[in-house]
Write a protein that holds these residues in place. Sequence first.
Motif, PDB file in Angstrom:
ATOM      1  N   TRP A   1      53.729  26.274 -53.909  1.00 11.92           N
ATOM      2  CA  TRP A   1      54.471  25.200 -54.525  1.00 11.92           C
ATOM      3  C   TRP A   1      55.413  25.579 -55.662  1.00 11.92           C
ATOM      4  O   TRP A   1      55.020  26.405 -56.297  1.00 11.92           O
TER       5      TRP A   1
ATOM      6  N   SER B   1      55.951  20.195 -59.276  1.00  4.52           N
ATOM      7  CA  SER B   1      55.968  19.259 -57.987  1.00  4.52           C
ATOM      8  C   SER B   1      54.883  18.218 -58.016  1.00  4.52           C
ATOM      9  O   SER B   1      54.105  18.568 -58.900  1.00  4.52           O
TER      10      SER B   1
ATOM     11  N   LYS C   1      51.213  17.760 -51.447  1.00  2.14           N
ATOM     12  CA  LYS C   1      52.349  17.614 -52.133  1.00  2.14           C
ATOM     13  C   LYS C   1      53.235  16.485 -51.681  1.00  2.14           C
ATOM     14  O   LYS C   1      53.466  16.340 -50.500  1.00  2.14           O
ATOM     15  N   VAL C   2      53.828  15.552 -52.688  1.00  2.20           N
ATOM     16  CA  VAL C   2      54.610  14.223 -52.366  1.00  2.20           C
ATOM     17  C   VAL C   2      55.870  14.764 -52.596  1.00  2.20           C
ATOM     18  O   VAL C   2      56.897  14.311 -51.749  1.00  2.20           O
ATOM     19  N   GLU C   3      56.293  15.409 -53.597  1.00  8.20           N
ATOM     20  CA  GLU C   3      57.933  15.654 -53.853  1.00  8.20           C
ATOM     21  C   GLU C   3      57.940  17.009 -54.959  1.00  8.20           C
ATOM     22  O   GLU C   3      57.179  17.210 -55.601  1.00  8.20           O
ATOM     23  N   ASP C   4      59.054  17.686 -54.516  1.00  8.81           N
ATOM     24  CA  ASP C   4      59.430  18.655 -55.410  1.00  8.81           C
ATOM     25  C   ASP C   4      60.408  18.154 -56.681  1.00  8.81           C
ATOM     26  O   ASP C   4      61.106  17.144 -56.223  1.00  8.81           O
TER      27      ASP C   4
END
Length: 104
Positions: free
Chosen positions: A70, A74, A99-102
């Motif tokens: 990732w 993130s 992972k929720v968001e970059d």
Amino acid sequence: IIANLKLAENLMKKGNPPEVGMILLYEKSEFKHGVSKKSGRPWSNVTITLSDGYQSFECTDWNMKAALGWSKNSIVYIRGTLETAWKGGVTMKLEEIEKVEDIN
């Protein structure tokens, strides 16, 4: 869901904390493997470094077979049980990491 690592440390001082969730920033992960000197059995794990924006800590997952690829910073959600790290401080026995968001 707890807000930061300082709160996690306070929960550890009060006793055996329940399973908790946190939203943190992903910094890095490393895959390690070897053979136990004591038992001769092979071992592997992934060490994941996370941050709440002020303080970093490591979680180790003994079931993962590869490092997470990732992007740094993130946003991730983790769930697990808080434990005292062998060097002191707080670590977590991970049950889930997502992972929720970059950010980038």
